[in-house]
Design a protein around this motif. Sequence first.
Motif, mmCIF file in Angstrom:
data_model
loop_
_atom_site.group_PDB
_atom_site.id
_atom_site.type_symbol
_atom_site.label_atom_id
_atom_site.label_comp_id
_atom_site.label_asym_id
_atom_site.label_seq_id
_atom_site.Cartn_x
_atom_site.Cartn_y
_atom_site.Cartn_z
ATOM 1 N N TYR A 1 17.667 35.337 12.312
ATOM 2 C CA TYR A 1 16.430 35.789 12.109
ATOM 3 C C TYR A 1 16.327 37.272 11.950
ATOM 4 N N THR A 2 16.820 38.047 12.869
ATOM 5 C CA THR A 2 16.908 39.563 12.752
ATOM 6 C C THR A 2 17.423 40.140 11.504
ATOM 7 N N VAL A 3 18.888 39.389 11.524
ATOM 8 C CA VAL A 3 19.451 39.870 10.018
ATOM 9 C C VAL A 3 18.668 39.740 8.879
ATOM 10 N N PHE A 4 17.996 38.619 8.735
ATOM 11 C CA PHE A 4 17.311 38.173 7.541
ATOM 12 C C PHE A 4 16.159 39.106 7.334
ATOM 13 N N SER A 5 15.389 39.273 8.692
ATOM 14 C CA SER A 5 14.218 40.069 8.734
ATOM 15 C C SER A 5 14.613 41.903 8.338
ATOM 16 N N LEU A 6 15.753 42.166 8.782
ATOM 17 C CA LEU A 6 16.025 43.272 8.423
ATOM 18 C C LEU A 6 16.317 43.550 6.901
ATOM 19 N N ILE A 7 16.847 42.559 6.254
ATOM 20 C CA ILE A 7 17.117 42.560 4.869
ATOM 21 C C ILE A 7 16.069 42.486 3.997
ATOM 22 N N LEU A 8 15.435 41.392 4.336
ATOM 23 C CA LEU A 8 14.318 40.912 3.231
ATOM 24 C C LEU A 8 13.005 41.111 3.935
ATOM 25 N N GLY A 9 12.616 41.898 5.093
ATOM 26 C CA GLY A 9 11.333 41.977 5.338
ATOM 27 C C GLY A 9 11.102 40.772 6.434
ATOM 28 N N PRO A 10 10.467 41.111 7.444
ATOM 29 C CA PRO A 10 9.951 40.570 8.526
ATOM 30 C C PRO A 10 9.183 39.107 8.205
ATOM 31 N N GLY A 11 9.569 38.018 9.066
ATOM 32 C CA GLY A 11 8.797 36.804 8.988
ATOM 33 C C GLY A 11 9.492 35.989 7.747
ATOM 34 N N THR A 12 10.538 36.172 7.432
ATOM 35 C CA THR A 12 11.151 35.457 6.337
ATOM 36 C C THR A 12 12.027 34.289 6.713
ATOM 37 N N ASN A 13 11.567 32.832 6.305
ATOM 38 C CA ASN A 13 12.249 31.726 6.751
ATOM 39 C C ASN A 13 13.045 31.287 5.400
ATOM 40 N N SER A 14 14.320 30.813 5.683
ATOM 41 C CA SER A 14 15.271 30.238 4.500
ATOM 42 C C SER A 14 16.146 29.348 5.167
ATOM 43 N N GLY A 15 16.683 28.336 4.331
ATOM 44 C CA GLY A 15 17.662 27.465 4.718
ATOM 45 C C GLY A 15 18.915 28.390 4.974
ATOM 46 N N LEU A 16 19.132 29.287 4.163
ATOM 47 C CA LEU A 16 20.340 30.186 4.423
ATOM 48 C C LEU A 16 20.360 30.682 5.886
ATOM 49 N N SER A 17 19.351 31.249 6.305
ATOM 50 C CA SER A 17 19.391 31.931 7.634
ATOM 51 C C SER A 17 19.524 30.791 8.687
ATOM 52 N N GLY A 18 18.915 29.683 8.450
ATOM 53 C CA GLY A 18 19.432 28.604 9.338
ATOM 54 C C GLY A 18 20.733 28.304 9.342
ATOM 55 N N ALA A 19 21.545 28.291 8.050
ATOM 56 C CA ALA A 19 22.818 27.771 7.894
ATOM 57 C C ALA A 19 23.392 29.188 8.850
ATOM 58 N N ILE A 20 23.274 30.447 8.690
ATOM 59 C CA ILE A 20 23.835 31.414 9.321
ATOM 60 C C ILE A 20 23.824 31.434 11.012
ATOM 61 N N ALA A 21 22.816 30.974 11.379
ATOM 62 C CA ALA A 21 22.423 30.865 12.698
ATOM 63 C C ALA A 21 23.492 29.610 13.224
ATOM 64 N N LEU A 22 23.673 28.536 12.354
ATOM 65 C CA LEU A 22 24.484 27.429 12.698
ATOM 66 C C LEU A 22 25.847 27.756 12.641
ATOM 67 N N THR A 23 26.210 28.660 11.790
ATOM 68 C CA THR A 23 27.462 29.113 11.564
ATOM 69 C C THR A 23 28.038 30.096 12.857
ATOM 70 N N VAL A 24 27.110 30.741 13.475
ATOM 71 C CA VAL A 24 27.666 31.531 14.745
ATOM 72 C C VAL A 24 27.964 30.490 15.831
ATOM 73 N N LEU A 25 27.143 29.308 15.773
ATOM 74 C CA LEU A 25 27.395 28.460 16.884
ATOM 75 C C LEU A 25 29.005 27.489 16.477
ATOM 76 N N MET A 26 28.977 27.297 15.204
ATOM 77 C CA MET A 26 30.186 26.709 14.664
ATOM 78 C C MET A 26 31.547 27.133 14.871
ATOM 79 N N ILE A 27 31.573 28.563 14.466
ATOM 80 C CA ILE A 27 32.869 28.824 14.254
ATOM 81 C C ILE A 27 33.783 28.966 15.669
ATOM 82 N N PRO A 28 33.068 29.330 16.744
ATOM 83 C CA PRO A 28 34.199 29.100 17.912
ATOM 84 C C PRO A 28 34.670 27.822 18.139
ATOM 85 N N THR A 29 33.647 26.844 17.753
ATOM 86 C CA THR A 29 34.373 25.509 18.248
ATOM 87 C C THR A 29 35.289 24.991 17.158
#
Lengths: 355, 259
Positions: A191-219
């Motif tokens: 959320y923070t990364v996308f807020s910094l780039i695209l302005g605060p309060g943006t929701n998108s599927g891609l930002s969700g995917a990035i969040a899941l990526t962070v969880l998925m990579i170590p597994t």
Amino acid sequence: MTATTMPTTTDNQLTAGQLPRFSAIAMLVVVVAVVAGVMALFGTPAIGAVVIVSVLVFLAAMYALSWAVEGSRRAADRTAGHVVTGFFVLALLPLVSLVFSTVAKGLERFDVQFFTYSMRNVIGEGGGAIHAIWGTIIVTGLATLISVPIGLFTAIYLVEYAGSNKLAAAIRLFVDVMTGIPSIVAGLFAYTVFSLILGPGTNSGLSGAIALTVLMIPTVVRSAEEMLRLVPNELREASYALGVPKWLTIAKVVLPTALAGLVTGVVLAIARVMGETAPLLVTAGITASMNINPFADPMATLPVFVYYQYMTPGVPQDPFYARAWAGALVLILIVMGLNAIGRFIAWKFAPKTGR
Amino acid sequence: MSKRIELKDLNIFYGKFHAVKSVNMTIEPRAVTAFIGSSGCGKSTVLRSINRMHEVIDGAYVEGQVLLDGVDLYDKAVDPVRVRRHIGMVFQRPNPFPTMSIRENILAGVRLNNSRISKSDADELVETSLQGANLWNEVKDRLDKPGSGLSGGQQQRLCIARAIAVSPDVLLMDEPCSALDPISTLAVEDLIQELKENYTVVIVTHNMQQAARVSDSTAFFNLKAHGQPGELIEYGPTEKIFHNPEQKATEDYITGRFG
Ligand SMILES: Nc1ncnc2c1ncn2[C@@H]1O[C@H](COP(=O)(O)OP(=O)(O)OP(=O)(O)O)[C@@H](O)[C@H]1O
Ligand SMILES: [Mg+2]
């Protein structure tokens, strides 16, 4: 004349007494009946108390009986077996009850409308989760596309190239630390990364995917690393000895040999992040309508859909709860389907043995 | 094409461990050279350093020279992958590729290198290689079955067939018969005799009769003591090593096994 010299079975040192097959079950029935009967004398007993006391009495009685008839080693073996079975049942109970209640309550709205309608303009009854189903597929699909190559190549580097150098040690440490990241933190990070780039309060599927990526990579890294290590060195050497370069050896010998395990690991990683709610709540957000563009606007996903249906029901509440259960059922079915596909692939590509 | 191999002052290490000390020898082309010696004296280690398989192990390295027809294999400009295409190897333990069928195992040297081969050429290569390793009759009806479904001895012959399918100049064999029955052993020995027409063959063996039967020259390796590096004690024509050795240690080893 041979009959007289042959040892009879009764004084044969190699045989021992044996309890009949059904003895454990018979004993269990008897013990439960007796315990329940005795406890009923002191008033109506709680079911939990009957179960606990029965189990303890059963273990003791069965041990004593087996000890008397079969000897101490068999008795210990039986007791160990009963304890393991007991814990197995204990572990299975929550799973069975969870699946049972989800199926029972989810079937009410498990209908065509649920798979064809979104929640657009729906206030009470009706509506569906097609937008959330697509959202889940898109978000986890993107997360898989990003994290599988990164995870796989990291594992290949660790196993095939790094040996025991400092960089490898650092990567392993980072992967371990990433494994422990609470999922909400991963969500806030994205959320923070996308807020910094695209302005605060943006929701998108891609930002969700990035969040899941962070969880998925170590597994993915961890499981792939384990699987690559299982490939015997002899196969790599056999390939080198034929004059095959290292990268071709990895691509054509090591990876195919480990493929079954790699696929299983990836599928488990997908299944694990698919049900994540917290990180998607803050990143992908929620919407009532279909959105298949992951780059802009909120995107509903099944876990978040279930969460909102259950936590913020309208009036009347029942259609909301019914949709929540149906959403949960669909999520479980998708995960189970993925597991089945993974198993099929693993079976299909497992190193062949036999003639 | 067979080529002469010269080992010059070759010292071989596993990390800090000095495994083999200053080996000097010349391995003749179109001949069979046998390495004999007690377990752990470094026969496999020397063999693996000839096709640069030794350095595959983490921390392992070599000092000295290995010359193939005068070219130093350990020169900086030499690509170990190319070396291994010229010097093939059969390992002490059979190691067919488990994901591949028998046929694919034979073609592995071609296919893994991304080379193209027509179906008829491939069929012919599979048949001649398997016949060379005396395995054709046993597997010709199940070429598409997995290679790991064969018996241990069949797997070993499959590995021999796989090694000769890429037609190297030199063939290194590390105890190729240790898992084989007497009939397959004889077949492999016959094969070695045939191979020697075209290849330089080096074979490690614990079987004295085998060394005496198949080899033209024999090298005897030994350890002074445990923890010490292995050394080349004596090297010469097989006839001489077996009947008239110069060193006492050689005689003890050979008579100990024979008598
Ligand atoms: N991968 C390795 N790492 C460290 N030391 C090794 C390794 N492989 C072999 N050695 C050591 O090098 C020495 C020589 O081993 P090598 O395998 O060459 O013996 P060998 O003569 O082939 O024995 P054998 O007849 O039992 O096959 C031994 O002391 C062994 O312990
Ligand atoms: Mg050896």
